[in-house]
Design an enzyme around this catalytic site. Sequence first.
Site, PDB file in Angstrom:
ATOM      1  N   HIS A  85       0.807  -1.014   0.120  1.00  0.00           N
ATOM      2  CA  HIS A  85      -0.145  -0.028   0.178  1.00  0.00           C
ATOM      3  C   HIS A  85       0.949   1.132  -0.163  1.00  0.00           C
ATOM      4  O   HIS A  85       1.912   1.099   0.506  1.00  0.00           O
ATOM      5  CB  HIS A  85      -0.839  -0.070   1.208  1.00  0.00           C
ATOM      6  CG  HIS A  85      -2.052   0.924   1.142  1.00  0.00           C
ATOM      7  ND1 HIS A  85      -1.889   2.400   1.354  1.00  0.00           N
ATOM      8  CD2 HIS A  85      -3.203   0.915   0.947  1.00  0.00           C
ATOM      9  CE1 HIS A  85      -2.895   3.165   1.185  1.00  0.00           C
ATOM     10  NE2 HIS A  85      -3.850   2.347   0.880  1.00  0.00           N
ATOM     11  N   GLU A 157      -4.099   2.063  -7.338  1.00  0.00           N
ATOM     12  CA  GLU A 157      -4.383   3.353  -6.626  1.00  0.00           C
ATOM     13  C   GLU A 157      -3.614   4.691  -6.681  1.00  0.00           C
ATOM     14  O   GLU A 157      -2.717   4.700  -5.980  1.00  0.00           O
ATOM     15  CB  GLU A 157      -4.386   2.867  -5.036  1.00  0.00           C
ATOM     16  CG  GLU A 157      -5.366   1.769  -4.506  1.00  0.00           C
ATOM     17  CD  GLU A 157      -5.544   1.806  -3.101  1.00  0.00           C
ATOM     18  OE1 GLU A 157      -6.632   1.640  -2.518  1.00  0.00           O
ATOM     19  OE2 GLU A 157      -4.692   1.776  -2.135  1.00  0.00           O
TER      20      GLU A 157
HETATM   21  P1  PGA Z   1      -9.645   5.905   0.391  1.00  0.00           P
HETATM   22  O1  PGA Z   1      -8.491   4.802   0.523  1.00  0.00           O
HETATM   23  O2  PGA Z   1     -10.974   4.889  -0.248  1.00  0.00           O
HETATM   24  O3  PGA Z   1      -9.895   6.508   1.765  1.00  0.00           O
HETATM   25  O4  PGA Z   1      -9.253   6.889  -0.615  1.00  0.00           O
HETATM   26  C1  PGA Z   1      -8.030   3.923  -0.413  1.00  0.00           C
HETATM   27  C2  PGA Z   1      -6.938   3.028   0.193  1.00  0.00           C
HETATM   28  O5  PGA Z   1      -6.041   3.863   0.690  1.00  0.00           O
HETATM   29  O6  PGA Z   1      -6.767   1.872   0.021  1.00  0.00           O
END
Ligand code: PGA
Length: 233
Positions: A85, A157
């Site tokens: 992540h 992401e």
């Molecule tokens: P968010 O986070 O939906 O709060 O933007 C997603 C993540 O970090 O996995």
Amino acid sequence: MIVALNNKSNLTKEEYKNYIEDLIKIECQSKIILCPTFLNLGSMTVKDIHLGAQNVSSTASGAYTGEVSASQLKSYNAEYCIVGHSERREYQKESNEEISLKINKLFTEGIIPILCVGETKEQRENNQVEAVLKEEILSATKTLSNEEKSKLIIAYEPIWSIGTGIIPTNIEITAVFKYIKEFLPDSKIIYGGSANEKNVDILKEVSLIDGYLLGGLSLKPQDLKIFLNKLEN
Ligand code: PGA
């Protein structure tokens, strides 16, 4: 659809208990993967909800104070685990090399890694999106068999989108997903970054999206219920 819930470092023991009570009331067709903190991981198994961890040690069990190994996760019935992540890459300085080790440890235990990849705002502005993704994907998957690659879940992401309320356009998401598929044609690819019940109608128009990784929304069962409802109808 895969809907992975990343609780991040939230929910005390008591809050988690109440949270689960709300979560189990949600009826949906999607595959829900709940990723609580390690402390809450072992507290209960919930029917129809798959369990995931948010991190794993790159080493085996042993004299590694503070680490949690893949075999320990397995013993707590974790079927999935988020790896790489962006918050861990940034704050814990996790390298692509370490992420590759973690992925291997997970596959050894039969746990499916959810590999997070994504670019910063600056990298996007400098046209480095493909270079960043290529490096993150190739370094993480270099030792995997084709079968393992096909089981791996990729979470795209964009870092500038996480927790900001800003999402990429559908054209931008489609371009990235197509690019990822060049390396991993058989992997599931999910989207993460400010996905919520207000923008799901737009996001779901992207046919390549196999699911979502939800941070903030994962903590709000009422809004999550609306999100799932819109997603599935
Ligand atoms: P968010 O986070 O939906 O709060 O933007 C997603 C993540 O970090 O996995």
